[in-house]
Design an enzyme around this catalytic site. Structure first.
Site, PDB file in Angstrom:
ATOM      1  N   CYS A  80       0.867  -1.180   0.000  1.00 48.08           N
ATOM      2  CA  CYS A  80       0.000   0.000   0.000  1.00 48.08           C
ATOM      3  C   CYS A  80       0.901   1.225   0.000  1.00 48.08           C
ATOM      4  O   CYS A  80       1.740   1.381   0.899  1.00 48.08           O
ATOM      5  CB  CYS A  80      -0.852  -0.035   1.267  1.00 48.08           C
ATOM      6  SG  CYS A  80      -1.819   1.438   1.551  1.00 48.08           S
ATOM      7  N   CYS A 193      -1.026   3.874  -6.539  1.00 47.11           N
ATOM      8  CA  CYS A 193      -1.829   3.235  -5.496  1.00 47.11           C
ATOM      9  C   CYS A 193      -2.029   1.800  -5.975  1.00 47.11           C
ATOM     10  O   CYS A 193      -2.289   1.581  -7.164  1.00 47.11           O
ATOM     11  CB  CYS A 193      -3.175   3.951  -5.360  1.00 47.11           C
ATOM     12  SG  CYS A 193      -4.411   3.042  -4.401  1.00 47.11           S
TER      13      CYS A 193
HETATM   14  N1  DGL Z   1      -3.935   0.578  -2.012  1.00 51.28           N
HETATM   15  C1  DGL Z   1      -3.577   1.704  -1.271  1.00 51.28           C
HETATM   16  C2  DGL Z   1      -2.426   2.495  -1.772  1.00 51.28           C
HETATM   17  O1  DGL Z   1      -1.607   1.932  -2.465  1.00 51.28           O
HETATM   18  C3  DGL Z   1      -4.506   2.295  -0.272  1.00 51.28           C
HETATM   19  C4  DGL Z   1      -5.550   3.154  -0.813  1.00 51.28           C
HETATM   20  C5  DGL Z   1      -6.547   3.563   0.232  1.00 51.28           C
HETATM   21  O2  DGL Z   1      -6.974   2.716   1.016  1.00 51.28           O
HETATM   22  O3  DGL Z   1      -6.920   4.736   0.221  1.00 51.28           O
HETATM   23  O4  DGL Z   1      -2.295   3.655  -1.511  1.00 51.28           O
END
Ligand code: DGL
Length: 278
Positions: A80, A193
């Site tokens: 993430c 993301c």
């Molecule tokens: N998948 C995430 C990232 O790479 C988190 C996104 C989120 O939950 O806002 O930032």
């Protein structure tokens, strides 16, 4: 606070994200390291992370890391961008002996790919205002002269969590984020993301509809993250040699059936999934 972690090559790798986004990283880990046991934690009860404070993200990342380590993890992948930018330092400080790999928006590969020096970065609002991210941008644009256009994509994670990867509402939202970047001259788009690789096709379709298809490069770092993990495990003597089949288990703070559906729909995998309180 630091902890000693008993590590064995046969132990699993723990991977986590706010929800299903980290599955875009897990698929590369699964492909590159097929002998490794994998634990995936989706923090769906608290998704999205993008609007949370840094203090909250640090505490949550430490809680999730502790959960995965209790379940035997020999290494962690913070799959993430938002949690990496806010909290990976705290996780590394808490577990100095543990291999920990994070995910950051691919500014370096973006700068290497652009032909006109303009790169759009799609990410959550927290990632884009994080000090770690801003320092990286400063460093890469200083070294390469690349102009980075930052685009927070509020609401997109929620659509992907709901499984809407190509419907009209998602396409309209993507249009609102991507078209202004193209109009400002970006020839490269960084998917900053881990949820966004799952709308890669929708983005490609939108770009193609403008007649720009062949000229726009999309950057996703899942493959590079899996390679970095392999290097760290190898260096620590922790690569699992194979033998008995590797297992994959899913955990979620949300709904187990929803994570099971996401595993099947996004990766074609059918692990056992358990709903847990962390
Ligand atoms: N998948 C995430 C990232 O790479 C988190 C996104 C989120 O939950 O806002 O930032």
């Amino acid at each position: 606070m630091s902890h000693t972690i008993p590590s064995s090559a046969d132990a699993p790798i723990g991977v986590f994200d706010s929800g299903v986004g980290g599955l875009s990283v897990l698929r590369h880990i699964h492909a590159q390291l097929p002998h490794e046991h994998l634990l995936y934690f989706a923090d769906s009860a608290y998704a999205p992370y993008g609007a949370k404070t840094d203090e909250w993200l640090v505490q949550r990342a430490l809680d999730v890391a502790a959960f995965l380590i209790r379940h035997g993890a020999k290494a962690l992948v913070v799959a993430c961008n938002t949690a990496t930018v806010a909290a990976i330092k705290a996780v590394r400080t808490a577990y100095p002996a543990l291999p920990v790999v994070g995910v950051e928006p691919g500014l370096k590969p973006g700068a290497a790919a652009t032909r006109n020096g303009t790169v759009g970065v799609l990410a959550t609002a927290s990632t884009l205002r994080g000090e770690k991210f801003l320092a990286l941008r400063e460093q890469i644009s200083g070294a390469t002269g690349t102009r980075f256009l930052l685009q927070p994509c509020g609401g997109l994670v929620e659509r992907i969590e709901q499984g809407d990867l190509s419907g009209e509402a998602t396409a309209a939202m993507l249009d609102g984020f991507v078209t202004p970047l193209l109009e400002q001259g970006a020839d490269t788009l960084v998917l900053g993301c881990t949820h966004y690789p799952f709308v890669r096709e929708a983005i490609a379709k939108l770009v193609a509809a403008r007649g720009d298809g062949a000229a726009i490069t999309l950057i996703d770092t899942g493959d590079a993250v899996a390679r970095q993990l392999a290097r760290l495990l190898e260096g620590a003597g922790l690569l699992r040699p194979g033998g008995t089949p590797a297992h994959l288990r899913g955990y979620t703070s949300g709904n187990a059936a929803a994570l099971q559906t996401a595993f099947a729909a996004l990766l074609g995998l059918h692990p056992q999934v358990e709903s847990v309180q962390v």
